[in-house]
Design a protein around this motif. Structure first.
Motif, PDB file in Angstrom:
ATOM      1  N   PHE A 210       0.862  -1.184   0.000  1.00 40.83           N
ATOM      2  CA  PHE A 210       0.000   0.000   0.000  1.00 40.83           C
ATOM      3  C   PHE A 210       0.898   1.233   0.000  1.00 40.83           C
ATOM      4  N   ASN A 211       0.999   1.889  -1.142  1.00 41.26           N
ATOM      5  CA  ASN A 211       1.857   3.069  -1.279  1.00 41.26           C
ATOM      6  C   ASN A 211       1.132   4.290  -0.720  1.00 41.26           C
ATOM      7  N   PHE A 212       1.571   4.748   0.455  1.00 39.25           N
ATOM      8  CA  PHE A 212       0.897   5.895   1.068  1.00 39.25           C
ATOM      9  C   PHE A 212       1.653   7.208   0.860  1.00 39.25           C
TER      10      PHE A 212
ATOM     11  N   GLY B 179       0.398   4.746   7.956  1.00 43.23           N
ATOM     12  CA  GLY B 179       0.770   4.168   6.669  1.00 43.23           C
ATOM     13  C   GLY B 179       1.457   2.824   6.825  1.00 43.23           C
ATOM     14  N   VAL B 180       2.378   2.736   7.791  1.00 46.53           N
ATOM     15  CA  VAL B 180       3.069   1.467   8.056  1.00 46.53           C
ATOM     16  C   VAL B 180       2.078   0.418   8.552  1.00 46.53           C
TER      17      VAL B 180
ATOM     18  N   LEU C  84      -1.499  -4.463   7.830  1.00 42.74           N
ATOM     19  CA  LEU C  84      -2.869  -4.983   7.763  1.00 42.74           C
ATOM     20  C   LEU C  84      -3.189  -5.538   6.378  1.00 42.74           C
ATOM     21  N   ARG C  85      -2.619  -4.911   5.348  1.00 35.38           N
ATOM     22  CA  ARG C  85      -2.864  -5.419   3.993  1.00 35.38           C
ATOM     23  C   ARG C  85      -2.178  -6.774   3.796  1.00 35.38           C
ATOM     24  N   LEU C  86      -1.007  -6.927   4.371  1.00 35.18           N
ATOM     25  CA  LEU C  86      -0.293  -8.201   4.239  1.00 35.18           C
ATOM     26  C   LEU C  86      -1.072  -9.345   4.873  1.00 35.18           C
ATOM     27  N   ILE C  87      -1.772  -9.041   5.969  1.00 34.87           N
ATOM     28  CA  ILE C  87      -2.556 -10.097   6.632  1.00 34.87           C
ATOM     29  C   ILE C  87      -4.029 -10.031   6.218  1.00 34.87           C
ATOM     30  N   MET C  88      -4.265  -9.251   5.149  1.00 35.19           N
ATOM     31  CA  MET C  88      -5.582  -9.170   4.511  1.00 35.19           C
ATOM     32  C   MET C  88      -6.681  -8.633   5.430  1.00 35.19           C
TER      33      MET C  88
END
Length: 430
Positions: free
Chosen positions: A130-132, A418-419, A424-428
């Motif tokens: 996720f590019n913030f 952002g981090v 959270l995206r990695l663990i969906m």
């Protein structure tokens, strides 16, 4: 690597190296809070370890919490990220010839690493799940207009709310008029006045006008000069080092590597160089009394002097050699005029006292603007949740035993979110 990039790395290495040497030798420091501590060490009242600990305590939080976070995503560094680090490096290295050389080398390496690191971060952001980084660009948005309000706040603080409201009204009117009638033709050429620049100019004129109305015949600064003549002499004896540093910072400013603060940096990102110069000059006015008074008392000068060298650099954009020479000469003038300028301020105590009100107003304005910017950035990352995050982060920081400085809360909150969203995206979960 092209020539411009090479020049940038050489300049930032020189700024970091020479700045660290100045701090190591007790000639100059950037942090106003550290300057009064320096003579305590120079006179043997505290140890080198105590000086180093103090330097770290007053500077590290601003580097990590303010200087570097607001520089992320841009190749233009906020001066705090390099010059405050020079304070730490200089005071942490031994007070010997070898220690001075070590400070120069470490400072240069740090400068190169900082510039390279921030450039690399931009590339790394694009590789994140996720590019913030695009959201972080919203951090500085509110600063541009909010900055125009600081003179009114300064006037209200120094002269009362009525005059503050008058200044605020004039600033508001100037912005409206510049927006409505700021584009016109002169000899067939279209000229557009920048609304922010014009409103800030009007606000600054009002602030200086009110301050100049207070006359005086005191001699407090003159007395300081007489009492601390040896310390003034110490600064003047180191004019060559200070002038070299002045030249390097001016050259770096001309190459748009360093900005004195977050507002000029944000303006430079938008390629509004003249507006950045005006904002930098406005900031410098508030620092003249502080820099000169503390220099007289401590015998230690400001690493960037009154910071007017940043203005000179912007006016000589893209001309590093000429900028270096101009900055070298200007810093010499500052040092030689130290006593006379300090005495002259006694005739206008309003202008002398204005500096403290400007600094406080600037800090308050930037802090609230960064907080709003952080809320906008976080809300772009995670709609609705972003506002919750920033407000909660701000309020909880107020309750912390060692809270972050207000200016740092917004940027750090945005980066942490952002981090977290990447995790959270990695663990969906996002």
């Amino acid at each position: 690597m092209n020539v411009t990039t090479l020049i940038n790395y050489v300049l930032i290495a020189a700024v970091g190296g020479v700045g660290s040497i100045l701090a190591n030798r007790g000639i100059a420091v950037f942090n106003d809070g550290l300057r009064p501590i320096m003579p305590e060490y120079l006179e043997g009242k505290i140890t080198r370890k105590e000086l180093a600990a103090t330097s770290f305590a007053v500077s590290f939080g601003l580097i990590i919490g303010f200087g570097i976070p607001v520089s992320i995503g841009s190749t233009i560094l906020v001066a705090h990220s390099i010059l405050l680090a020079a304070d730490i490096i200089g005071t942490w290295t031994p007070d010997t010839k070898w220690g001075t050389a070590m400070a120069g080398v470490v400072g240069a390496i740090y400068g190169i690493g900082l510039l390279f690191g921030l450039s690399t971060i931009v590339s790394l952001f694009k590789m994140l799940p996720f590019n913030f980084l695009p959201a972080l660009s919203l951090l500085g948005g509110p600063i541009l207009l909010a900055f125009c309000a600081f003179p009114a706040l300064s006037v209200a603080s120094q002269h009362g709310p009525k005059k503050g409201m008058i200044t605020f009204g004039l600033t508001f009117l100037a912005y409206l008029l510049a927006t409505k009638f700021g584009t016109f033709k002169v000899d067939g050429m279209t000229v557009t006045l920048n609304a922010i620049g014009m409103s800030l100019l009007v606000a600054m004129i009002a602030m200086i006008y009110f301050a100049a109305q207070i006359k005086g015949d005191g001699n407090s600064n003159a007395g300081l000069v007489n009492v601390f003549s040896k310390r003034v002499g110490r600064i003047k004896s180191n004019w060559i080092w200070l002038s070299i540093m002045g030249g390097l910072i001016t050259a770096s400013s001309s190459m748009l590597i360093i900005a004195v603060d977050v507002l000029p940096q944000q303006l430079l990102v938008k390629n509004q160089v003249m507006e950045a110069a005006i904002a930098t000059f406005a900031r410098a006015i508030g620092f003249i009394p502080l820099v000169f008074s503390t220099a007289i008392v401590t015998g230690v000068y400001g690493m960037a002097g009154t910071t007017i060298i940043f203005v000179i650099g912007l006016l000589l954009k893209g001309q590093p050699i000429l900028a270096f020479l101009a900055g070298f000469v200007w810093m010499w003038i500052e040092v030689q005029a130290l006593s006379a300028t300090a005495k002259g301020l006694d005739k206008f105590p309003g202008l002398r006292d204005m500096g403290e009100h400007i600094r406080t107003s600037l800090q308050d304005t930037i802090a609230i603007a960064l907080l709003i910017g952080a809320a906008l950035a976080c809300n772009k990352m995670a709609p609705n949740l972003g506002y919750f995050w920033v407000i909660g982060f701000w309020l909880l920081n107020k309750k912390a035993k060692k809270p972050l400085v207000d200016m740092a809360v917004g940027p750090i909150a945005a980066i942490v979110l952002g981090v977290l969203l990447n995790i959270l995206r990695l663990i969906m979960l996002f």
